[in-house]
Motif scaffolding. Structure first.
Motif, mmCIF file in Angstrom:
data_model
loop_
_atom_site.group_PDB
_atom_site.id
_atom_site.type_symbol
_atom_site.label_atom_id
_atom_site.label_comp_id
_atom_site.label_asym_id
_atom_site.label_seq_id
_atom_site.Cartn_x
_atom_site.Cartn_y
_atom_site.Cartn_z
ATOM 1 N N PHE A 52 65.135 -19.840 52.828
ATOM 2 C CA PHE A 52 64.395 -18.976 51.904
ATOM 3 C C PHE A 52 62.896 -19.262 51.964
ATOM 4 C CE2 PHE A 52 68.665 -18.994 49.942
ATOM 5 C CZ PHE A 52 68.928 -17.644 50.072
ATOM 6 N N LEU A 53 62.526 -20.526 52.157
ATOM 7 C CA LEU A 53 61.112 -20.867 52.318
ATOM 8 C C LEU A 53 60.550 -20.164 53.550
ATOM 9 C CD1 LEU A 53 58.538 -22.527 51.666
ATOM 10 C CD2 LEU A 53 59.526 -24.367 53.072
ATOM 11 N N VAL A 54 61.270 -20.224 54.654
ATOM 12 C CA VAL A 54 60.823 -19.569 55.885
ATOM 13 C C VAL A 54 60.666 -18.068 55.658
ATOM 14 C CG1 VAL A 54 61.454 -19.029 58.284
ATOM 15 C CG2 VAL A 54 61.808 -21.345 57.391
ATOM 16 N N THR A 55 61.671 -17.453 55.066
ATOM 17 C CA THR A 55 61.628 -16.005 54.817
ATOM 18 C C THR A 55 60.474 -15.627 53.903
ATOM 19 O OG1 THR A 55 64.009 -15.827 55.103
ATOM 20 C CG2 THR A 55 62.943 -14.043 53.907
ATOM 21 N N TYR A 98 74.455 -15.219 54.709
ATOM 22 C CA TYR A 98 73.060 -15.319 55.116
ATOM 23 C C TYR A 98 72.363 -13.965 55.096
ATOM 24 C CZ TYR A 98 69.142 -15.456 58.424
ATOM 25 O OH TYR A 98 67.926 -15.298 59.015
ATOM 26 N N ILE A 99 72.942 -12.971 55.758
ATOM 27 C CA ILE A 99 72.240 -11.687 55.867
ATOM 28 C C ILE A 99 72.155 -10.992 54.509
ATOM 29 C CG2 ILE A 99 74.154 -10.167 56.582
ATOM 30 C CD1 ILE A 99 70.511 -10.266 57.959
ATOM 31 N N CYS A 100 73.214 -11.069 53.706
ATOM 32 C CA CYS A 100 73.157 -10.477 52.357
ATOM 33 C C CYS A 100 72.066 -11.144 51.517
ATOM 34 C CB CYS A 100 74.510 -10.617 51.654
ATOM 35 S SG CYS A 100 75.827 -9.615 52.342
ATOM 36 N N ALA A 101 72.055 -12.475 51.513
ATOM 37 C CA ALA A 101 71.091 -13.211 50.697
ATOM 38 C C ALA A 101 69.662 -13.025 51.195
ATOM 39 C CB ALA A 101 71.451 -14.695 50.683
ATOM 40 N N GLN A 102 69.470 -13.019 52.509
ATOM 41 C CA GLN A 102 68.120 -12.864 53.050
ATOM 42 C C GLN A 102 67.549 -11.480 52.732
ATOM 43 O OE1 GLN A 102 66.019 -15.166 54.618
ATOM 44 N NE2 GLN A 102 67.578 -16.556 53.833
ATOM 45 N N LEU A 103 68.372 -10.454 52.868
ATOM 46 C CA LEU A 103 67.886 -9.098 52.581
ATOM 47 C C LEU A 103 67.541 -8.932 51.105
ATOM 48 C CD1 LEU A 103 70.173 -6.999 54.958
ATOM 49 C CD2 LEU A 103 67.784 -7.724 55.317
ATOM 50 N N VAL A 104 68.332 -9.543 50.222
ATOM 51 C CA VAL A 104 68.019 -9.508 48.792
ATOM 52 C C VAL A 104 66.727 -10.295 48.530
ATOM 53 C CG1 VAL A 104 68.754 -10.390 46.528
ATOM 54 C CG2 VAL A 104 70.328 -9.055 47.927
ATOM 55 N N ASP A 105 66.616 -11.476 49.118
ATOM 56 C CA ASP A 105 65.413 -12.296 48.949
ATOM 57 C C ASP A 105 64.168 -11.521 49.378
ATOM 58 O OD1 ASP A 105 64.176 -15.188 48.688
ATOM 59 O OD2 ASP A 105 63.475 -14.396 50.607
ATOM 60 N N ILE A 106 64.232 -10.885 50.524
ATOM 61 C CA ILE A 106 63.074 -10.147 51.045
ATOM 62 C C ILE A 106 62.691 -9.001 50.111
ATOM 63 C CG2 ILE A 106 62.310 -8.630 52.932
ATOM 64 C CD1 ILE A 106 64.089 -10.502 54.780
ATOM 65 N N GLN A 107 63.671 -8.254 49.653
ATOM 66 C CA GLN A 107 63.408 -7.108 48.771
ATOM 67 C C GLN A 107 62.806 -7.556 47.436
ATOM 68 O OE1 GLN A 107 63.774 -3.880 49.546
ATOM 69 N NE2 GLN A 107 63.115 -3.177 47.548
ATOM 70 N N VAL A 108 63.414 -8.558 46.824
ATOM 71 C CA VAL A 108 62.940 -9.035 45.516
ATOM 72 C C VAL A 108 61.550 -9.669 45.659
ATOM 73 C CG1 VAL A 108 63.389 -10.694 43.649
ATOM 74 C CG2 VAL A 108 65.250 -9.280 44.557
ATOM 75 N N PHE A 109 61.367 -10.487 46.694
ATOM 76 C CA PHE A 109 60.060 -11.108 46.924
ATOM 77 C C PHE A 109 58.980 -10.035 47.048
ATOM 78 C CE2 PHE A 109 56.539 -12.808 49.257
ATOM 79 C CZ PHE A 109 56.433 -14.126 48.853
ATOM 80 N N ALA A 120 57.508 -14.754 42.801
ATOM 81 C CA ALA A 120 58.268 -14.130 43.894
ATOM 82 C C ALA A 120 59.184 -15.122 44.605
ATOM 83 C CB ALA A 120 57.321 -13.441 44.871
ATOM 84 N N PRO A 121 58.689 -16.287 45.045
ATOM 85 C CA PRO A 121 59.607 -17.202 45.726
ATOM 86 C C PRO A 121 60.667 -17.802 44.800
ATOM 87 C CG PRO A 121 57.435 -18.203 45.533
ATOM 88 C CD PRO A 121 57.312 -16.779 45.091
ATOM 89 N N LEU A 122 60.319 -18.026 43.538
ATOM 90 C CA LEU A 122 61.292 -18.609 42.618
ATOM 91 C C LEU A 122 62.419 -17.625 42.304
ATOM 92 C CD1 LEU A 122 62.132 -20.998 40.829
ATOM 93 C CD2 LEU A 122 60.810 -19.941 38.990
ATOM 94 N N VAL A 123 62.073 -16.409 41.928
ATOM 95 C CA VAL A 123 63.093 -15.424 41.552
ATOM 96 C C VAL A 123 63.901 -14.973 42.772
ATOM 97 C CG1 VAL A 123 63.476 -13.109 40.572
ATOM 98 C CG2 VAL A 123 61.826 -14.668 39.508
ATOM 99 N N SER A 124 63.215 -14.660 43.865
ATOM 100 C CA SER A 124 63.947 -14.186 45.048
ATOM 101 C C SER A 124 64.820 -15.296 45.630
ATOM 102 C CB SER A 124 62.983 -13.652 46.108
ATOM 103 O OG SER A 124 62.175 -14.677 46.642
ATOM 104 N N GLY A 125 64.325 -16.517 45.634
ATOM 105 C CA GLY A 125 65.121 -17.639 46.127
ATOM 106 C C GLY A 125 66.321 -17.930 45.254
ATOM 107 N N THR A 126 66.150 -17.799 43.942
ATOM 108 C CA THR A 126 67.265 -18.018 43.018
ATOM 109 C C THR A 126 68.350 -16.963 43.216
ATOM 110 O OG1 THR A 126 65.843 -19.089 41.391
ATOM 111 C CG2 THR A 126 67.908 -18.151 40.577
ATOM 112 N N ALA A 129 70.033 -17.529 46.566
ATOM 113 C CA ALA A 129 70.913 -18.705 46.552
ATOM 114 C C ALA A 129 72.227 -18.411 45.842
ATOM 115 C CB ALA A 129 70.209 -19.889 45.903
ATOM 116 N N VAL A 130 72.164 -17.700 44.717
ATOM 117 C CA VAL A 130 73.388 -17.347 43.982
ATOM 118 C C VAL A 130 74.277 -16.453 44.847
ATOM 119 C CG1 VAL A 130 74.276 -16.054 41.995
ATOM 120 C CG2 VAL A 130 72.377 -17.670 41.690
ATOM 121 N N LEU A 131 73.705 -15.431 45.442
ATOM 122 C CA LEU A 131 74.484 -14.525 46.278
ATOM 123 C C LEU A 131 75.034 -15.253 47.504
ATOM 124 C CD1 LEU A 131 75.514 -11.688 46.918
ATOM 125 C CD2 LEU A 131 73.301 -11.220 48.002
#
Length: 183
Positions: A52-55, A98-109, A120-126, A129-131
């Motif tokens: 998530f940090l990388v993304t 991975y792909i589900c969580a990364q796509l959600v992270d990117i959109q929310v961020f 952005a990194p806190l909410v999208s990462g959270t 991570a849950v998903l």
């Protein structure tokens, strides 16, 4: 209506390095998730949040389209390698999560990027991570006899703690990444 954002273009070398980072994090985590520390935690919970940090760093500097591109290429590369270094079930669960969580992270961020730097990194990462945790553990370990529900809860707790701890490197790296590359 908001003006379109301009992002720094991503070079092939930067793209290659980003995909390699994703590959290392995901494959390493797929190996480590098979090594429990106890009935509540696997080693993978400590390493995976780095994805998530990388993304988020990619999203901040190069924009959501570049971050999605790296996520998809990282997904394909990690899935291909994970089939050989982990069980097929772990590889499938990891790829899907991975792909589900990364796509959600990117959109929310991307939606939160103009708010306070940490939001952005806190909410999208959270959310990611849950998903990721719910999808991964239910696909990888359900009906195996392993204590997957407790592993899932322990891994999620660690992922959330690591997600918070990733705010410091994100902040430090975000300023460095904001500077244009010298020619």
């Amino acid at each position: 209506m908001m003006a379109a954002r301009r992002y720094q273009p991503m070079s092939r070398a930067q793209f290659g390095i980003a995909v390699l980072c994703m590959l290392l994090v995901v494959v390493g985590s797929n190996i480590l998730v098979q090594v429990p520390l106890n009935d509540w935690l696997t080693w993978g919970g400590l390493s995976y949040p780095v994805a998530f940090l990388v993304t988020d760093l990619l999203n901040r500097r190069f924009g959501p389209a570049a971050a999605r591109r790296v996520a998809w290429f990282g997904f394909a590369a990690a899935l291909a390698v994970s089939v050989w270094v982990a069980s097929p079930r772990i590889a499938l669960a990891s790829g899907l999560a991975y792909i589900c969580a990364q796509l959600v992270d990117i959109q929310v961020f991307d939606r939160l990027r103009d708010q306070r730097w940490w939001r952005a990194p806190l909410v999208s990462g959270t959310l990611g991570a849950v998903l990721d945790t719910a999808v991964f553990f239910s696909v990888a370990f359900a009906a195996t006899g392993a204590p997957w529900v407790t592993w899932m809860m322990g891994d999620l707790a660690i992922k959330l703690a690591v997600n918070v701890s990733m705010l410091a490197p994100f902040r430090a790296l975000m300023w460095n990444l904001a500077k244009p590359a010298s020619v």
